[in-house]
Design an enzyme around this catalytic site. Sequence first.
Site, short mmCIF file in Angstrom:
data_model
loop_
_atom_site.label_atom_id
_atom_site.label_comp_id
_atom_site.label_asym_id
_atom_site.label_seq_id
_atom_site.Cartn_x
_atom_site.Cartn_y
_atom_site.Cartn_z
N ASP A 103 -4.27 1.40 14.61
CA ASP A 103 -3.09 1.42 13.76
C ASP A 103 -3.49 1.62 12.30
O ASP A 103 -4.49 1.06 11.83
CB ASP A 103 -2.34 0.09 13.87
CG ASP A 103 -1.03 0.22 14.64
OD1 ASP A 103 -0.07 0.73 14.03
OD2 ASP A 103 -0.98 -0.17 15.81
N ASP A 209 1.87 3.36 11.11
CA ASP A 209 2.98 2.42 11.05
C ASP A 209 3.93 2.80 9.91
O ASP A 209 3.50 3.20 8.83
CB ASP A 209 2.41 1.01 10.83
CG ASP A 209 3.46 -0.07 10.88
OD1 ASP A 209 4.10 -0.22 11.92
OD2 ASP A 209 3.62 -0.78 9.86
N GLU A 271 5.20 6.76 13.19
CA GLU A 271 6.41 6.07 13.62
C GLU A 271 7.61 6.69 12.90
O GLU A 271 7.83 6.45 11.73
CB GLU A 271 6.27 4.58 13.28
CG GLU A 271 7.35 3.70 13.84
CD GLU A 271 7.11 2.24 13.51
OE1 GLU A 271 7.54 1.39 14.29
OE2 GLU A 271 6.51 1.94 12.45
#
Length: 576
Positions: A103, A209, A271
């Site tokens: 991430d 993210d 995202e």
Amino acid sequence: MSIVQSNRPWWKNATVYQIYPASFQDSNGDGFGDLRGILSRLDYLRDLGVDAIWVCPFYDSPQDDLGYDVRNYEDVYRPYGTVADVEALIEGCHEQGMRFITDLVINHTSDQHEWFKESRSSKDNPKRTWYHWHPGRIIDGKRVPPNNWRSSFKGSAWQWDELTQEYYLHLFGKSMPDLNHENSDLRQAVYNSAIRFWLEKGVDGFRIDTMTIYGKSPGYPDAPVVDESQPWQPGGPCYRNKDRTYQVHREIHDQLLSNYGGAQKLITVGEFGSISDLDLALKYVSAKECRIGMGLQFETVLLGFDMCQFDLSPFTLADFKRTHAKWQQFIEGTDGWTSVFLENHDIPRSITRFGSDAPEFRERSAKMLATFCATSTSTLFIYQGQEIAMTNVPKEWPIEEYKDQNTQNYWNQLKAEGADEKRLANAMANIQKLARDNSRTPMQWSGSAHAGFTTPEAEPWMRVNDDYSKYNVASQQNDPNSVLSFYRLVLALRKKYIDLFAAGTFSLVDEENHKTVVFVKRFHDQAALVVCNFTSSSVAYSVPEEFHSIEPLLSNVDTSSPGALAPYEARVHVKG
């Protein structure tokens, strides 16, 4: 016309398995999953048929938001292990022929990050402008936040700081201040610490993210009022999809990724969040723009609710089909790419949401959903436990079993407002359906104590789902009729026909049918018909003429009837 992908990079053909490290496998008996635990399960993941693993944040963190509040990008949360453990895990993945993705969390840090500590220390600190600070406004003689933006985790998105007598911005929890990407020094520090450091360790890419919210409107204007009963409003129009955000992603590509193999070697998946505009999505994932390889579209999985919110509205299978088809067809005639998923760490379990967790239909609906995903055009993402039919937490669990701060904030706010029993009961019903905790219970490896997630003597950080004695890896491992065996089968089928399923064109059949999802895939001289019954009743069905003479290559029932689909039945016909 098939999608032109004559030289597809590896990640366009890939199946990616997402791991939530706290809940995957504990190797040392402290009740928390860890990196060595993941390393011990690589054989299982290889045999499942995945091409890469995506590990949610393992960085040093106070864990207010379970790792998405990073205290140090270059270190590891000690219960998870060390940097050396990450290096061993990367090497282990590569030895097994898999890639390793981590991430990238750079919209915000923890308030315990050294950068924020310096920024908070005084108004003239060189890092003061690395975050968003503001003195606030005076209204009717009272100091109030700079604007009406709402935090995704409830309340104002601004927190007052007594030391320097100013507010700082936090679009999520108050312990997660937003970084100010207008500051070029900050951006370079982020690139070096959060990205280059791990590229040097050999990571194969990043899941990015909150990738759409790095830029904030100058002057921090009020957001449009959409709910006059509330003081705080969704601030998305003031910080989503701004020019600065596009610049950040281009800089990351040009200054970093291109020096480590670029798009042919590295996967970048962002995202998308609330994006529903395909032209807007293409600004991120167009190959010629050199920003992001693909996005995770939430329009389908968030039908009926908003991320981190607890109000659920009805939706229909037609809504589900429409949004899925939209993103499947998004890449036809463009230079973008797409993805498909039905579960991750932020949303409920897919069987509970889109299938049936009733005992008589649970396994069959799990297999139907697996078929639906594995035959869709895209890079495929599956989430830990999805392959053994894990579901939402039991309805009997009390609020104390829920660990996510967003869930607890919502509940505590209702209690503070004096909500009556009826309102609390309704809230609890929605928590049971929507809480992020539903996907975060420990992985169910066996029917032994704590589902084999940790040692019998340990106390798991989160309660194991009560059904672990029946639904676990060990009980399904050698059962040819199990959900796990079916996942291996359908992923192998996807690989066998990878051009057709990963890159074929997509067209719905019988779009108005409110019980089935049926689509045709085409790639050059190959074609596939995929049929999925999304209901608990039998459905009359006739095979399109083109596929009349072709028997199903895959089905999740023992015997397929020519004229009807069994409850939650899935079939795949392939020709060519």
